[in-house]
Scaffold this active site. Sequence first.
Site, PDB file in Angstrom:
ATOM      1  N   ARG A 414       0.833  -1.196   0.000  1.00 57.50           N
ATOM      2  CA  ARG A 414       0.000   0.000   0.000  1.00 57.50           C
ATOM      3  C   ARG A 414       0.873   1.253   0.000  1.00 57.50           C
ATOM      4  O   ARG A 414       1.849   1.328   0.733  1.00 57.50           O
ATOM      5  CB  ARG A 414      -0.873   0.022   1.245  1.00 57.50           C
ATOM      6  CG  ARG A 414      -1.760  -1.195   1.388  1.00 57.50           C
ATOM      7  CD  ARG A 414      -2.228  -1.296   2.827  1.00 57.50           C
ATOM      8  NE  ARG A 414      -3.128  -2.416   3.013  1.00 57.50           N
ATOM      9  CZ  ARG A 414      -2.730  -3.644   3.353  1.00 57.50           C
ATOM     10  NH1 ARG A 414      -1.444  -3.891   3.537  1.00 57.50           N
ATOM     11  NH2 ARG A 414      -3.593  -4.613   3.506  1.00 57.50           N
ATOM     12  N   ASP A 538     -30.755 -12.018  -9.276  1.00 61.44           N
ATOM     13  CA  ASP A 538     -31.193 -13.394  -9.121  1.00 61.44           C
ATOM     14  C   ASP A 538     -31.951 -13.782 -10.374  1.00 61.44           C
ATOM     15  O   ASP A 538     -32.494 -12.929 -11.068  1.00 61.44           O
ATOM     16  CB  ASP A 538     -32.120 -13.506  -7.901  1.00 61.44           C
ATOM     17  CG  ASP A 538     -31.329 -13.766  -6.641  1.00 61.44           C
ATOM     18  OD1 ASP A 538     -30.098 -13.950  -6.753  1.00 61.44           O
ATOM     19  OD2 ASP A 538     -31.938 -13.764  -5.558  1.00 61.44           O
ATOM     20  N   GLU A 539     -32.022 -15.065 -10.580  1.00 63.20           N
ATOM     21  CA  GLU A 539     -32.702 -15.566 -11.769  1.00 63.20           C
ATOM     22  C   GLU A 539     -34.138 -15.060 -11.855  1.00 63.20           C
ATOM     23  O   GLU A 539     -34.640 -14.758 -12.928  1.00 63.20           O
ATOM     24  CB  GLU A 539     -32.676 -17.093 -11.723  1.00 63.20           C
ATOM     25  CG  GLU A 539     -33.219 -17.765 -12.939  1.00 63.20           C
ATOM     26  CD  GLU A 539     -33.118 -19.277 -12.805  1.00 63.20           C
ATOM     27  OE1 GLU A 539     -32.557 -19.736 -11.797  1.00 63.20           O
ATOM     28  OE2 GLU A 539     -33.594 -19.955 -13.713  1.00 63.20           O
ATOM     29  N   GLU A 626     -26.398 -14.553   2.620  1.00 63.01           N
ATOM     30  CA  GLU A 626     -25.168 -14.014   2.063  1.00 63.01           C
ATOM     31  C   GLU A 626     -25.314 -12.550   1.658  1.00 63.01           C
ATOM     32  O   GLU A 626     -24.378 -11.773   1.802  1.00 63.01           O
ATOM     33  CB  GLU A 626     -24.677 -14.875   0.891  1.00 63.01           C
ATOM     34  CG  GLU A 626     -25.364 -14.661  -0.456  1.00 63.01           C
ATOM     35  CD  GLU A 626     -26.742 -15.311  -0.521  1.00 63.01           C
ATOM     36  OE1 GLU A 626     -27.153 -15.933   0.471  1.00 63.01           O
ATOM     37  OE2 GLU A 626     -27.397 -15.177  -1.561  1.00 63.01           O
ATOM     38  N   ASP A 627     -26.511 -12.181   1.216  1.00 65.31           N
ATOM     39  CA  ASP A 627     -26.634 -10.786   0.798  1.00 65.31           C
ATOM     40  C   ASP A 627     -26.698  -9.837   1.992  1.00 65.31           C
ATOM     41  O   ASP A 627     -26.291  -8.697   1.911  1.00 65.31           O
ATOM     42  CB  ASP A 627     -27.805 -10.578  -0.166  1.00 65.31           C
ATOM     43  CG  ASP A 627     -29.077 -11.192   0.351  1.00 65.31           C
ATOM     44  OD1 ASP A 627     -29.038 -11.807   1.422  1.00 65.31           O
ATOM     45  OD2 ASP A 627     -30.102 -11.035  -0.329  1.00 65.31           O
ATOM     46  N   ARG A 674     -18.400  -7.173  14.832  1.00 65.36           N
ATOM     47  CA  ARG A 674     -19.778  -7.315  15.257  1.00 65.36           C
ATOM     48  C   ARG A 674     -20.355  -5.986  15.724  1.00 65.36           C
ATOM     49  O   ARG A 674     -21.436  -5.586  15.322  1.00 65.36           O
ATOM     50  CB  ARG A 674     -19.875  -8.325  16.390  1.00 65.36           C
ATOM     51  CG  ARG A 674     -21.297  -8.612  16.811  1.00 65.36           C
ATOM     52  CD  ARG A 674     -21.321  -8.992  18.263  1.00 65.36           C
ATOM     53  NE  ARG A 674     -20.696 -10.277  18.488  1.00 65.36           N
ATOM     54  CZ  ARG A 674     -21.375 -11.424  18.562  1.00 65.36           C
ATOM     55  NH1 ARG A 674     -22.660 -11.433  18.376  1.00 65.36           N
ATOM     56  NH2 ARG A 674     -20.756 -12.533  18.814  1.00 65.36           N
TER      57      ARG A 674
END
Lengths: 712, 719
Positions: A414, A538-539, A626-627, A674
Site C-alpha cells: 500500500r 437473481d434468476e 449471504e446478501d 460485530r
Amino acid sequence: MQTRKKYIFLTFLASWLLLFFFGGDQLRRFAFFSRRKVEARRNWPHWTDRSLLKSFADPEELLSDGDPSLPSPRERQAARLSVYKNSRCRMETCFDFSRCEKHGFKVFSYPRERDQPLSESYSKILASIERSRYYTPNPEEACLFILSIDTLDRDHLSGQYVRNVDEKIRSFPLWNGGRNHLIFNLYSGTWPNYTEDLGFDIGQAILAKASFYTESFRPGFDISIPLFSKDHPQRGGEKGWLYQDSIPPKKKYLLVFKGKRYLTGIGSGTRNALHHIHNGKDIISLTTCKHGKDWEKHKDTRCDKDNVDYEKFDYQELLHNSTFCIAACIPVLLSDGWELPFAEAIDWGKAAVVGNERLLLQIPSAVRCIHPERVLAFQQQTQFLWDAYFSSVDKIVHTTLEIIKDRLLPHRSRSRFLWNTLPGGLLALPDFSTHPGDFPFYYLQHGSSPSEKFTAFIRAISPGESPSQPLLRLIQAVSRSQYCAQIVVLWSCGKPPPPSGKWPQSTVPVAIIQGREKLSDRFFPYAAIQTDAVLSLDEHTSLSTSEVDFAFVVWRSFPERIVGFPTRSHFWDPEQRRWGYTSKWTNELSIVLTAAAFYHRYYHNLFTEYLPAGLRELVDGLAACEDILMNVLVAAVTKLPPIKVTQRKQHKETVSQQVKGMAGAAGGWRFSQRQDCLNQLADWFGLSLRLDPVLFKDQVSVLRKKYPRLEK
Amino acid sequence: IMCASAKYNTRGPALIPRMKTKHRIYYITLFSIVLLGLIATGMFQFWPHSIESSSDWTVEKRSVHDVPVVKLPADSPIPERGDLSCRMHTCFDVYRCGFNPKNKIKVYIYSLKKYVDEYGTSVSNTISREYNELLTAISDSEFYTDDVNRACLFVPSVDVLNQNALRIKETAQALAQLSRWDRGTNHLLFNMLPGGPPDYNTALDVPRDRALLAGGGFSTWTYRQGYDVSIPVYSPLSGEVDLPERGPGPRRYFILSSQMALHPEYRSELEALQAENGESVLILDKCTNLSDGVPAVRKRCHKNQVFDYPQVLQESTFCVVLRGARLGQAVLSDVLQAGCVPVIIADSYILPFSEVLDWKRASVVIPEEKMPEMYSILQSVPQRQIEEMQRQARWFWEAYFRSMKAIALATLQIINDRIYPYAAISYEEWNDPPAVKWSSVSNPLFLPLIPPQSQGFTAIVLTYDRVESLFRVITEVSKVPSLSKLLVVWNNQNKNPPEDSLWPKIRVPLKVVRTAENKLSNRFFPYDEIETEAVLAIDDDIIMLTSDELQFGYEVWREFPDRLVGYPGRLHLWDHEMNKWKYESEWTNEVSMVLTGAAFYHKYFNYLYTYKMPGDIKNWVDAHMNCEDIAMNFLVANVTGKSVIKVTPRKKFKCPECTAIDGLSLDQTHMVERSECINKFASVFGTMPLKVVEHRADPVLYKDDFPEKLKSFPNIGSL
C-alpha cells in the site's frame, strides 16, 4: 547680456549633466548612503567566473562508479548478513524471505502451555492472530512466528513479569535465533528510567512495542504499536468521540493535559514545565504528583496546589470538550525521541500537531495560529485513524501484520495514500490492486470517475436443459441497457449449464461460469467481471431496462455504496413510533437485498478475502443470508447506509425463506466487526429516503420525462 | 546646487527688474527646469536604486580565486565523527529557530574561503559549479539571512558534494574552525557522492560531529531518520539535455538497463532476463568503437547498435536503476526525466526525499534477491498504474531533481517542516502532480458521520420588511419537529424589527440579528448563534413547504451532511449557439443546483462562503443583489466534488422565475442575469464544478400503494 545668459545656461546644463552622470555615483559613497549598504542583504556572490567552475564530478565518474574489482554483490550480501545482526537488524539481513514464498504470508502462533499464565491483553493478541486470515496451525507453512510466552509486561516489579524467558525460548526448536519471530511488548524497564531492557535477548526477532525509543528502534524492522489497556475491546471497539464537525471548532477548552507529573526521572522535565501554559480559561494543564507509593518523598512546593486543581477537572469531560490535547487523546503530540505508533504507515502530520517538547511554551501560540479548517481536518483524521487502526486489539494486531506483509512484496504494498485515506489500509487490499482508481473509495481524491459500463451478474439456480423463461427475460431486459458491457451467468445448480446454442442472442457478450453450489460463490471475485460496476441479479428478479438505466446512473454518483431496488415494503407505525411490518412483509433488512443491486466489484474481493473463512462457511450453511452479510460488510467499510432507487413493482420472493435467513444470521454472527455492524444496523433503520428520477410522478407531460416507464 | 541657487538668489532681486519680462520668464523657466531636473536626477539616482539594485551594490564582482586564504595548522581541532544517535531533539538547537510568524527557518551561508594546509597546498577545489548553484539558490530564497545571529541553520561554503575530491582530515579541520561551528550544531552539509574505495561508506566520511547531513547515498544503517535528509545524486545531464515530456502509454521496450559499469554479476543476470524475454528487454552498455569527439556519456550500445542517451530512456516503460559501489545513482535522475518508471534494485537504500515523497507511486522497488523475477513482477503492475507512475516520475524530476536549486529548496523545506510541524506542507502538496492537484477534490467533511437526529437544525430567515409573510414562515417552520432554533436576519437598517411582543410565540428560541448593511451575503454568515451543524436557509416568503417536507429534508441532509439539500432544483446547460453557460429552470430531467430559498446545508459552508470564497464573487453578489444561491452551489460542489440533493416533487414556488409556471410572463432579464452569474463564477473558479444528476430524494413509500396514515411522511408533494 546675451553672452552672460548663454554662460549661465551652459553652466546649469553642464552641472546638471555632470551631476547626472557622476554625481550619483559619488554621493553614494557618502556616509549617509553607505549606512544603507550595511542594511542591504549580503547575498552569495555572483562570481565572475562561475561559468568556468568545474562540475562536482565528471560524467564518467558519475556513470561508472561500479568498480568490477569490488566484491561481488553476493559476497557483499553475505558480509552484510554477518555484520548487521541483532541491534542492527533490517529485513534484508534478519528476516528469511524464502519462508514466505511458497505459502505466502502465513502466521503461526506457538501452542499455549498449560502452566504458562497469560495476561488478559496477551490472550487477546493471540486470539486476534488466530482469527486472522493469515493464521496457520502448521509451522511448516509459516512465514512469521508468534511466541506463546507473555512478553507484554517486562517491568520486573510487575506481577505479570515472566521469568527465565531466555532459557525457554532457547529450548524452542523453531526459535532459530529469533528469525521471522514477532514479539509484542507494552512495558519495558521500570521507573524512573524505563529502559528498553526486555530482560531477555530478542535476537533477530521483530519487536512490536509500545512507547518505542527512537534510539533502540530498528527502522523498517521494528514496529511501534499503541499502548492499550487490558480493557481494550477485542473486536469492534468504541467509535470515536467526534459526533459533529463544528466550525469554528468551538469547544470549551483549547488545550488540555491531565496526567501524572513525574517528580524525578524520565519525562519529568517536560511534565514539570506543563504548568507554565495553564491559564485556567481555555488552556488547562493539570498534573498530579501522586504516582507510585513514595511520591511524598520527592514532593515539592507546587504539589499540594496542583493536586487540588487536578481533582477539580474531570478527565473525560475535558477531553470531550477540548479542541487540542496533549497525550491520551491524540492531537498535540510532544514526543521527543519516541517513535509514533505505526509511523511506518500513518502520516501523523495529517492528524496531529507534533510538537517539540523543548518548545512547549510555544505550543499555545502555535495552536492558536492553526486555521479552523485545518483543525476540522485534524479532528476527522484523528477519528478515522482511531477507528481504522486503534479501536480494538484486532485492529492493532492486524495493522501490525499488514505492515510486515507490505515489506515482503514492496511492489504489491500500500502507498501512504492508501494507509491515510478512508477507509484505511486494512480495507484496501493490495492483492486486488495498488492503483487508487481501481477501488470504490478514492474517485474524488484521485480525480477519476467510475467506469461507464456495468457487468450484469446473474445467479441461476433452476436446473434445466435450457435457461428458464424468467432468466431469458432478464437477460433481454438487461442487455437492452445502454450501459451494459457484458452479462455473466453464474450457473450454480449442480448440473452442467445448457450448451451455448440454447442461450439467447444478445447485443452484449454473455459468459457462463459453472459455480460450486455454494451461496458465498455469488460474491467470488471472478476474473470475468471486468467493469467497476456489478449489477447483481437473481434468476427470478424482474427488472425493466429503465430501472436498470436509472439505478446505474445513480450508482455512478455513489460508487462506494450498494445501490439497490427495494424488494420489501416497510412502513412507519405512528402509534408505536417504530418501523412496522405486516405478516406479508417481513423485516426491514430486506430492503437492501442484493437480488437486484449495483455495487463495486471490489466488494467481491473484500467478501472473499477480507472476511474470515468461518463467516463465509456460516453463510453457505444458511439460506438467503449471504446478501445480508454483503450489506453488513459494505456498511462496515463505508460507514454509510445503502441507497434505494425507484422500482416499478414489488419483487416476488418467498417470505418464509427470508425469515429463516434472518434468524440464522442474527444468532450465528461471528463477524469480526460485530459491534461496528450492529451500529450500522441501527443506521439502516434510519434509512427513510429513496432516490427517484427528478420528474418522478410530477404532473407534467410524459414526453418530458426520461424514465416514464418507472411510473407504471 | 546649493551654491548656484544661493548666488542666483542673492543677485536675483537686483537682476530681475533690469530684465525684460520676456527674459524674466525665460530665466525662471530655465531655472525651474534645471531645478526639477536636478531633483529628478537625485531621485532617480539614489532613491529607487537603493531598493532595486541593492544586490548590484553588494554583489562583489570577483572571481572565486580572489577569496581569502585560510591556513589550517596541522594540529587544529578535528570534529568528532558523526553521531549516529543524533535526532532533532538531541543534537539540534531549536531555540535558535524560535516561534516565527512566517514559520520559515533562517539559513546563513558562510562566506567562501580557500583553505590550505601548513605547506600551502590547497585542501580541495574551492567550489564546484553545482555547489555554487546550490548556495546561490539558498541565498535567493526566502530562507536566507545574512545575519549570523538570527540564523537557525548554517550552511558552510566548504564544498563536500564529492568525497573523492576532498582531503578528509583537512576538510574536517576547516569545518571545525567555522565561527559558529559549536560541535556542528545546526550546521547542514550537502554530499552526493559519499565514501570511497574499497568499502564505500554510505555516508560522508568527513568527521562532522552533530552536523546534519543531506546525503545522496544513505543506507538504513547510516541514515538518521528525522535528522538527516536523503537527497538525489544530481545528474548534470538534467541541465544539458532537454527531454520533452512524453505522454504516458506503452513504449517500445518493456525493461531497459542503461548503466555502463554494472558489476559483471548483475550484468549476467540482466542478460539472462534478456535471453528469456527477447526483444522487450534491452540491456545497454558502453560503446567500444565510438569515433573521436563523440562524448561517451551520451551514447549507449547494444551489440553494434548505437543509441542516444538519455533519449533512449524514453523508449522504455521500465528502466533499471541498479546500485553500483554506491547506493545513490545519478541515472535515477535521468530515468525520471525521461518519464520512465524506475525499477530500483538497491537493498537498504534510502530513496531521495523519502521522508516526504511516496516512492511507491513513482517506482517499483525490487529486492536484489528477486532480480531474476523482475520480468514477472513488473508484468503484474496494472497498465493504468504504469501510466500514472510515468507521470509521477516526471513530476518528481521536475519538482525535486531537475536543478541544484530544486534539491536545495526541497531539503530546506523538509527541515523547515520538522521545526514548524503545524505549518508543514501536506502529503498531497509534496506528491500530487499539478494535474492531479487540479482535478482532485479533498472534501473538508470527509469523515462519514451521520449527525444525531437529536441535534436538530437552525432555521435562518433573511428578511427585509415583509413582516406579515415572515411571521407566517416562522409559524410554519416552528411546526417542524427537529427545529432547534430560529434565527431572523434583519437586513433593513432603516427600520427596526417589530417589538418582541408582536412576534409569533413558538416552542424554540427565536433570535433576531440586525445587520450593518443590506447585503445578501448576510444570509451566509457563520453566526455564533448557530449551534447546530445543520442550517436551513429559508426565504421570508416560502410558506408552501409542509412540516413533513421540511422534516424529511432534514432527514435527507443527515445522510448527506456534506451536500446542499434543497427543494427547488435548477440546471446549468451549455448553450452551443452562444458558446456559454445557460441557466435553466424548466421541467428538466436533471438538476445541478438547488435554490437556497429553502435548503439545508452544513454550517461549515457558511464559514467557507464568508471567508474562503474565491475571487471577487462575494462582492460581486452583494453588488448585484443576486445569485448568492448560485455562488453557494458552486462553492459546495467545488470543495466536495459532489452533487446537490433535490428533495420531494416540484411545487409552486414563489420566486421570480417560477412565474412561468403560473402562466405569467417569464422574467427574461432575471434569467439572463442568472446565466451571467454562472458564466462569471465558472470563470472565477476556472472550471465548472457543478455536477448534474438525474435523481431526487423522496420518502421511501412516496406514491406507493399504501395507506397514507402508515407512512412516516404522508404530507409530501401537495401543491
